[in-house]
Design a protein around this motif. Structure first.
Motif, PDB file in Angstrom:
ATOM      1  N   UNK A 117       0.853  -1.180   0.000  1.00 33.32           N
ATOM      2  CA  UNK A 117       0.000   0.000   0.000  1.00 33.32           C
ATOM      3  C   UNK A 117       0.887   1.228   0.000  1.00 33.32           C
ATOM      4  N   UNK A 118       0.446   2.284  -0.669  1.00 34.42           N
ATOM      5  CA  UNK A 118       1.218   3.521  -0.690  1.00 34.42           C
ATOM      6  C   UNK A 118       2.427   3.459  -1.597  1.00 34.42           C
ATOM      7  N   UNK A 119       2.210   3.238  -2.879  1.00 35.47           N
ATOM      8  CA  UNK A 119       3.303   3.134  -3.844  1.00 35.47           C
ATOM      9  C   UNK A 119       4.192   4.367  -3.845  1.00 35.47           C
ATOM     10  N   UNK A 120       3.579   5.546  -3.684  1.00 35.65           N
ATOM     11  CA  UNK A 120       4.351   6.782  -3.836  1.00 35.65           C
ATOM     12  C   UNK A 120       4.918   6.836  -5.236  1.00 35.65           C
ATOM     13  N   UNK A 121       6.213   7.036  -5.348  1.00 35.82           N
ATOM     14  CA  UNK A 121       6.885   7.048  -6.659  1.00 35.82           C
ATOM     15  C   UNK A 121       7.585   5.735  -6.942  1.00 35.82           C
ATOM     16  N   UNK A 122       7.338   4.717  -6.117  1.00 30.11           N
ATOM     17  CA  UNK A 122       7.819   3.377  -6.417  1.00 30.11           C
ATOM     18  C   UNK A 122       9.128   2.966  -5.778  1.00 30.11           C
ATOM     19  N   UNK A 123       9.646   3.711  -4.814  1.00 30.68           N
ATOM     20  CA  UNK A 123      10.928   3.351  -4.215  1.00 30.68           C
ATOM     21  C   UNK A 123      10.828   2.029  -3.448  1.00 30.68           C
ATOM     22  N   UNK A 124       9.846   1.913  -2.553  1.00 30.87           N
ATOM     23  CA  UNK A 124       9.671   0.660  -1.821  1.00 30.87           C
ATOM     24  C   UNK A 124       9.375  -0.498  -2.760  1.00 30.87           C
ATOM     25  N   UNK A 125       8.541  -0.255  -3.751  1.00 26.33           N
ATOM     26  CA  UNK A 125       8.217  -1.292  -4.729  1.00 26.33           C
ATOM     27  C   UNK A 125       9.456  -1.708  -5.512  1.00 26.33           C
ATOM     28  N   UNK A 126      10.340  -0.767  -5.803  1.00 23.75           N
ATOM     29  CA  UNK A 126      11.586  -1.102  -6.498  1.00 23.75           C
ATOM     30  C   UNK A 126      12.452  -2.031  -5.638  1.00 23.75           C
ATOM     31  N   UNK A 127      12.566  -1.733  -4.340  1.00 26.09           N
ATOM     32  CA  UNK A 127      13.320  -2.618  -3.445  1.00 26.09           C
ATOM     33  C   UNK A 127      12.698  -4.007  -3.415  1.00 26.09           C
ATOM     34  N   UNK A 128      11.373  -4.071  -3.319  1.00 23.23           N
ATOM     35  CA  UNK A 128      10.691  -5.370  -3.316  1.00 23.23           C
ATOM     36  C   UNK A 128      10.943  -6.125  -4.622  1.00 23.23           C
ATOM     37  N   UNK A 129      10.867  -5.416  -5.743  1.00 23.77           N
ATOM     38  CA  UNK A 129      11.076  -6.024  -7.052  1.00 23.77           C
ATOM     39  C   UNK A 129      12.505  -6.548  -7.180  1.00 23.77           C
ATOM     40  N   UNK A 130      13.478  -5.779  -6.694  1.00 25.17           N
ATOM     41  CA  UNK A 130      14.876  -6.205  -6.762  1.00 25.17           C
ATOM     42  C   UNK A 130      15.110  -7.492  -5.980  1.00 25.17           C
ATOM     43  N   UNK A 131      14.356  -7.691  -4.886  1.00 25.57           N
ATOM     44  CA  UNK A 131      14.560  -8.871  -4.055  1.00 25.57           C
ATOM     45  C   UNK A 131      13.727 -10.074  -4.423  1.00 25.57           C
ATOM     46  N   UNK A 132      12.620  -9.859  -5.124  1.00 28.10           N
ATOM     47  CA  UNK A 132      11.672 -10.948  -5.395  1.00 28.10           C
ATOM     48  C   UNK A 132      12.254 -11.966  -6.379  1.00 28.10           C
ATOM     49  N   UNK A 133      12.130 -13.242  -6.074  1.00 24.96           N
ATOM     50  CA  UNK A 133      12.574 -14.273  -7.017  1.00 24.96           C
ATOM     51  C   UNK A 133      11.696 -14.297  -8.270  1.00 24.96           C
TER      52      UNK A 133
END
Length: 187
Positions: free
Chosen positions: A44-60
């Motif tokens: 929740x709360x994508x903002x500009x995608x910084x947290x989502x980018x970290x999640x994407x970098x770590x996701x298998x």
């Protein structure tokens, strides 16, 4: 880490000052790495995608990521950033709308009031998480008191997560002024 840098640059260009800090980003990347192939990560709360980018970098490979942002301009900017990544979807809407994309193996409740505070409502772990799924809730001030306190008062939002009957939860200090609560849904 190119995606994290691009999201951080986008946040600066948009003058969005509420992105995930680096310490929290490293934690998100680590937690995302534990999601099994075929799993689902929600934010929740994508903002500009910084947290989502970290999640994407770590996701298998084989993990689907779904994030939701209530601000249409930020949501559009984040959608453009993740364009071409077929496993990542950014939606525009209220945080509650994310639930239809679960249940989640990992859920990041990010941003103020996005399912983690009394005034905005709470995401119920039994409804949002798969058994064994993990929730991470950010933006707490570290405390060693019990019950936890903030500004001299009992911190009922934090206490709700730490003492929730469907979670095994703990607080982790990420920086001198930043803590998160992490909980795993009981079977």
């Amino acid at each position: 880490m190119d995606l994290v840098r691009a999201a951080t640059l986008l946040a600066a260009e948009q003058r969005f000052a509420h992105s995930s800090v680096t310490a929290h980003g490293h934690l998100l990347r680590l937690l995302a790495g534990g999601v099994p192939a075929g799993g689902v990560i929600g934010e929740t709360g994508t903002g500009c995608g910084v947290g989502l980018a970290w999640l994407t970098e770590g996701a298998p490979d084989g993990v689907r990521l779904v994030s939701i942002e209530r601000d249409p301009e930020r949501s559009a900017a984040a959608k453009a950033l993740f364009e071409g990544r077929r496993n990542v979807t950014v939606h525009t809407g209220d945080w509650r709308d994310l639930r239809e994309h679960g249940p989640f193996d990992l859920l990041s409740l990010d941003g103020g009031g996005h399912g983690k505070t009394p005034n905005a409502g709470f995401a119920e772990p039994g409804d949002w998480l798969k058994p064994g799924g993990t929730v991470v809730i950010d933006d707490f001030t570290p405390t060693t008191d019990w019950p936890p306190r903030h500004a001299g008062e009992v911190d009922h939002a934090r206490l709700r997560w730490l003492d929730h009957p469907h979670l095994h939860a703990t607080q982790i200090r990420l920086a001198p002024d930043l803590a998160v609560v992490i909980g795993t849904r009981r079977s």
